[in-house]
Design an enzyme around this catalytic site. Structure first.
Site, PDB file in Angstrom:
ATOM      1  CE1 TYR A 178      -4.565   2.461  -7.371  1.00 50.36           C
ATOM      2  CE2 TYR A 178      -3.141   4.367  -7.693  1.00 50.36           C
ATOM      3  CZ  TYR A 178      -3.699   3.189  -8.161  1.00 50.36           C
ATOM      4  OH  TYR A 178      -3.383   2.743  -9.425  1.00 50.36           O
ATOM      5  NE  ARG A 188      -0.284  -1.073  -8.421  1.00 50.25           N
ATOM      6  CZ  ARG A 188       0.540  -0.711  -9.407  1.00 50.25           C
ATOM      7  NH1 ARG A 188       0.100   0.080 -10.376  1.00 50.25           N
ATOM      8  NH2 ARG A 188       1.779  -1.151  -9.453  1.00 50.25           N
ATOM      9  CG  HIS A 191       1.667   4.040 -10.266  1.00 47.35           C
ATOM     10  ND1 HIS A 191       1.014   3.531  -9.170  1.00 47.35           N
ATOM     11  CD2 HIS A 191       0.739   4.085 -11.264  1.00 47.35           C
ATOM     12  CE1 HIS A 191      -0.246   3.261  -9.484  1.00 47.35           C
ATOM     13  NE2 HIS A 191      -0.437   3.605 -10.755  1.00 47.35           N
ATOM     14  CG  HIS A 193      -0.752   5.187 -15.283  1.00 44.73           C
ATOM     15  ND1 HIS A 193      -0.841   3.831 -15.422  1.00 44.73           N
ATOM     16  CD2 HIS A 193      -1.365   5.481 -14.101  1.00 44.73           C
ATOM     17  CE1 HIS A 193      -1.475   3.310 -14.389  1.00 44.73           C
ATOM     18  NE2 HIS A 193      -1.808   4.298 -13.567  1.00 44.73           N
TER      19      HIS A 193
END
Length: 273
Positions: A178, A188, A191, A193
């Site tokens: 995004y 980015r 991923h 978190h």
């Protein structure tokens, strides 16, 4: 005169770099700062595993404490902190694809691994929480306003307790990359978190899991605040065909090491990207 109140500026726009540089400038700054870290190490200095005040990450100055930490009594803090027992975590919470009435969009995957200490011993009965963007690269959050679709069947959050072997297991959708406002055309890498709790809420540590072969790695200043490639590699999951469920999901394995020289890199809790 309109009765409609003016819309407040999005918080992310307030973090935008004043010079708003191109990607080429950010990439060169990353290269230069990594070279400086290598020189520091060669000179016997210890720059730290994560480079604070990392210039390519323009808003990093706003994302770490400005005052020295203060020691406090953890027992006193926990008297005023929320408490959740293992029985509060339902089994369905580890499957992010079953939390709504419909099927979420995107590539279904299973992510599993072990929570370990520096001696390779399993850490059992630990709360692990995950949150992520959807397949289009968008979070269900008021601060995320980029023009990608929300998925009504995907919230992007789950949790579970590690078993006696220190294992965790999540079924989810592969998140998309995004854009963010660090520099021109900033994206980015995909991923997830991860939040890991110890024996109390004062021991929370947060990290990110990435996916192998992402072309955005070299361009991302957050990922590159970690100057050592071996430490960066520990954040990347491994595709595991034995974990892949036939006709159902791709499989990824990612172990989390909480301490010692091989520890997984953890981010400051106030970091949000």
């Amino acid at each position: 005169m309109s009765d409609t109140a003016p819309q407040a500026a999005a918080p992310e726009s307030l973090l935008r770099s004043a010079d708003f540089p191109p990607q080429s400038q950010i990439t060169q700054e990353i290269i230069d700062r990594h070279a400086q870290a290598r020189e520091q190490i060669a000179a016997g200095e210890t720059p730290g595993r994560s480079l604070r005040d990392f210039a390519p990450y323009r808003s990093s100055l706003l994302r770490h404490p400005t005052k020295n930490p203060r020691l406090v009594d953890p027992e006193t803090i926990e008297l005023h902190s929320p408490a959740f027992g293992q029985r509060d975590v339902a089994a369905i919470e580890s499957d992010l694809t079953l939390q709504h009435t419909g099927e979420p969009q995107g590539e279904r995957m299973t992510v599993t691994g072990r929570l370990l200490d520096s001696w390779g011993r399993p850490i059992r009965n630990q709360l692990i929480e995950v949150w992520q963007a959807n397949a289009a690269g968008r979070y269900i959050h008021q601060r995320d306003q980029h023009p990608a679709p929300l998925d009504p069947n995907f919230t992007g959050a789950g949790r579970m307790i590690t078993n006696d072997a220190g294992e965790y297991h999540f079924t989810t959708i592969k998140p998309g990359p995004y854009p963010w406002k660090n520099h021109i055309n900033a994206w980015r890498p995909a991923h997830i978190h991860f939040s890991v709790f110890g024996t109390g809420f004062t021991q929370r540590i947060i990290t990110q899991m990435y996916f192998p072969g992402d072309p955005l790695f070299a361009l991302d200043p957050i990922y590159n605040t970690i100057h050592d490639q071996k430490d960066r590699d520990r954040l990347i999951a491994t595709y595991d065909h034995d974990l892949t469920v036939p006709e159902f999901s791709m499989g990824y394995r990612w172990d989390i090491v909480v301490d010692g020289p091989d520890a997984t890199w953890f981010e400051p809790e106030e970091g949000e990207h």
